[in-house]
Design an enzyme around this catalytic site. Structure first.
Site, PDB file in Angstrom:
ATOM      1  CG  ASP A   1      -0.305  -0.581   2.457  1.00 51.97           C
ATOM      2  OD1 ASP A   1       0.886  -0.317   2.680  1.00 51.97           O
ATOM      3  OD2 ASP A   1      -0.978  -1.305   3.202  1.00 51.97           O
TER       4      ASP A   1
ATOM      5  CG  ASP B   1      -9.684  -2.953  11.894  1.00 51.52           C
ATOM      6  OD1 ASP B   1      -8.635  -3.501  11.485  1.00 51.52           O
ATOM      7  OD2 ASP B   1     -10.116  -1.894  11.417  1.00 51.52           O
TER       8      ASP B   1
ATOM      9  CG  HIS C   1      -6.875  -3.272   8.601  1.00 49.08           C
ATOM     10  ND1 HIS C   1      -7.015  -2.614   9.802  1.00 49.08           N
ATOM     11  CD2 HIS C   1      -5.674  -2.877   8.105  1.00 49.08           C
ATOM     12  CE1 HIS C   1      -5.959  -1.852  10.032  1.00 49.08           C
ATOM     13  NE2 HIS C   1      -5.118  -2.000   9.018  1.00 49.08           N
TER      14      HIS C   1
ATOM     15  CD  GLU D   1      -9.165   0.348   7.125  1.00 46.06           C
ATOM     16  OE1 GLU D   1      -9.092  -0.528   8.007  1.00 46.06           O
ATOM     17  OE2 GLU D   1      -8.554   1.428   7.207  1.00 46.06           O
TER      18      GLU D   1
END
Length: 269
Positions: A72, A141, A143, A148
Site C-alpha cells: 500500500d 480490527d 484488516h 478495512e
C-alpha cells in the site's frame, strides 16, 4: 493453514526472516528467474526487516534476483515524506540490502489517475508471473493491507478511504496529530494477496488477539478480512504468545504440539 506460536516478538521476526531465506534458497533465483515478494509496512514487519538485514550482512541471503511489490501507499503524501511507505521501505530495508531499485514496486499515491495506477500495478504483478511469497501484518480490527472491515474478499488493488480506527492508530507516526494522517490510500486487494502462491501473516501483541481468534476460529467474513486466508492453500500465521490470548486452549495446544515439525521450516538457516 499453519499457526506458529512463539514466545515473543523477536522470535516472530527471526522465524519470518529465516523462513524467507529458506524459501528463497529453495527457489534458486537467478538472472532469468526472479523470486517475487509481497511486502508489508507498519510496525509489525520492522523486526523481520532488521533480521533480514543482519542475515544479508552475514552473507546468508542476497536480494540481487528478488523483485518486490508493496501492499500500500498513502494518497497525496509526498513520496519523500518521512512517513510515506516509499520512505519507510527504503529507510528500513531496501537501502541496506543489495536489491536493485528497478525491481522495487511501490504504488504511487500521487499519480494523476489513481484508478489507472491501480490497474497498472495489477498488470505488473501478472507480468512478473505472480507473487511467490506475500508477507502481511494485521490491524486490531482484522484488516490486511488497507482492506478495512467490510472490504470485498474479491477486491483488487484500488483506492480506499481509511477507517477512523486506522487513522487513529496511525496518528502515532504523525506526532499523534490526527489531522496530519492521510485519510485515503492505495492498497492491494484481498484477492490480489490470495493469488500469491504462499501467504505469511505476522501478528504480535494482545491488542491483536481478537483478530487472530476471528481469523482462525470462526467463519470467513468480509468484516474480518484476515479470515479470508482460511481459504488459501498455503497460509502461515506466525504469532507471539500474547496474540493467542483470545484463542481456545485446545487450539493453542494443538498448534504448539506441531512446533517440532514447524521448526524444520527454518532448519539450516
Amino acid at each position: 493453514m499453519r499457526l506458529i506460536i512463539l514466545d515473543k516478538y523477536d522470535d516472530v521476526s527471526d522465524f519470518a526472516a529465516r523462513y524467507l531465506i529458506k524459501q528463497l534458497r529453495a527457489f534458486g533465483p537467478g538472472p532469468n528467474k526472479f523470486f517475487t515478494l509481497g511486502l508489508p509496512t507498519g510496525g509489525t514487519p520492522l523486526g523481520m526487516y532488521r533480521k533480514l538485514i543482519e542475515y544479508y550482512k552475514a552473507g546468508k541471503i542476497s536480494f540481487q534476483y528478488v523483485r518486490t511489490f508493496n501492499m500500500d501507499e498513502y494518497v497525496a503524501l509526498p513520496r519523500d515524506h518521512p512517513e510515506s511507505y516509499h520512505s519507510f521501505m527504503f529507510n528500513n530495508f531496501f537501502r541496506h540490502i543489495d536489491i536493485d531499485p528497478k525491481n522495487v514496486h511501490i504504488l504511487d499515491g500521487n499519480a494523476e489517475d489513481l484508478e489507472k495506477e491501480c490497474q497498472i500495478y495489477e498488470e505488473k504483478i501478472k507480468e512478473a508471473g505472480g507473487i511467490d511469497l506475500f508477507f502481511g501484518g494485521v490491524g486490531p480490527d482484522g484488516h490486511v493491507a488497507f482492506n478495512e472491515p467490510g472490504s470485498s474478499l474479491t477486491s483488487r488493488t484500488r483506492l480506499k478511504t481509511l477507517a477512523v480506527e486506522t487513522i487513529e492508530a496511525n496518528a502515532r507516526f504523525f506526532g499523534n496529530d490526527i489531522s496530519k494522517v492521510p485519510t485515503q490510500a492505495l492498497t492491494v486487494g484481498v484477492a490480489t494477496i490470495m493469488d500469491a502462491r504462499e501467504v505469511v501473516i505476522l501478528i504480535n501483541g494482545s491488542h491483536k488477539a481478537f483478530a487472530l481468534h476471528k481469523a482462525i476460529e470462526e467463519g470467513i467474513s468480509h468484516m474480518w478480512t484476515l479470515s479470508a486466508f482460511q481459504m488459501h492453500p498455503k497460509t502461515m500465521f506466525i504469532v507471539d504468545e500474547d496474540a493467542t490470548m483470545e484463542l481456545k486452549v485446545k487450539t493453542v495446544k494443538y498448534f504448539k504440539g506441531l512446533m517440532t515439525t514447524h521448526q524444520k521450516l527454518i532448519a539450516d538457516v
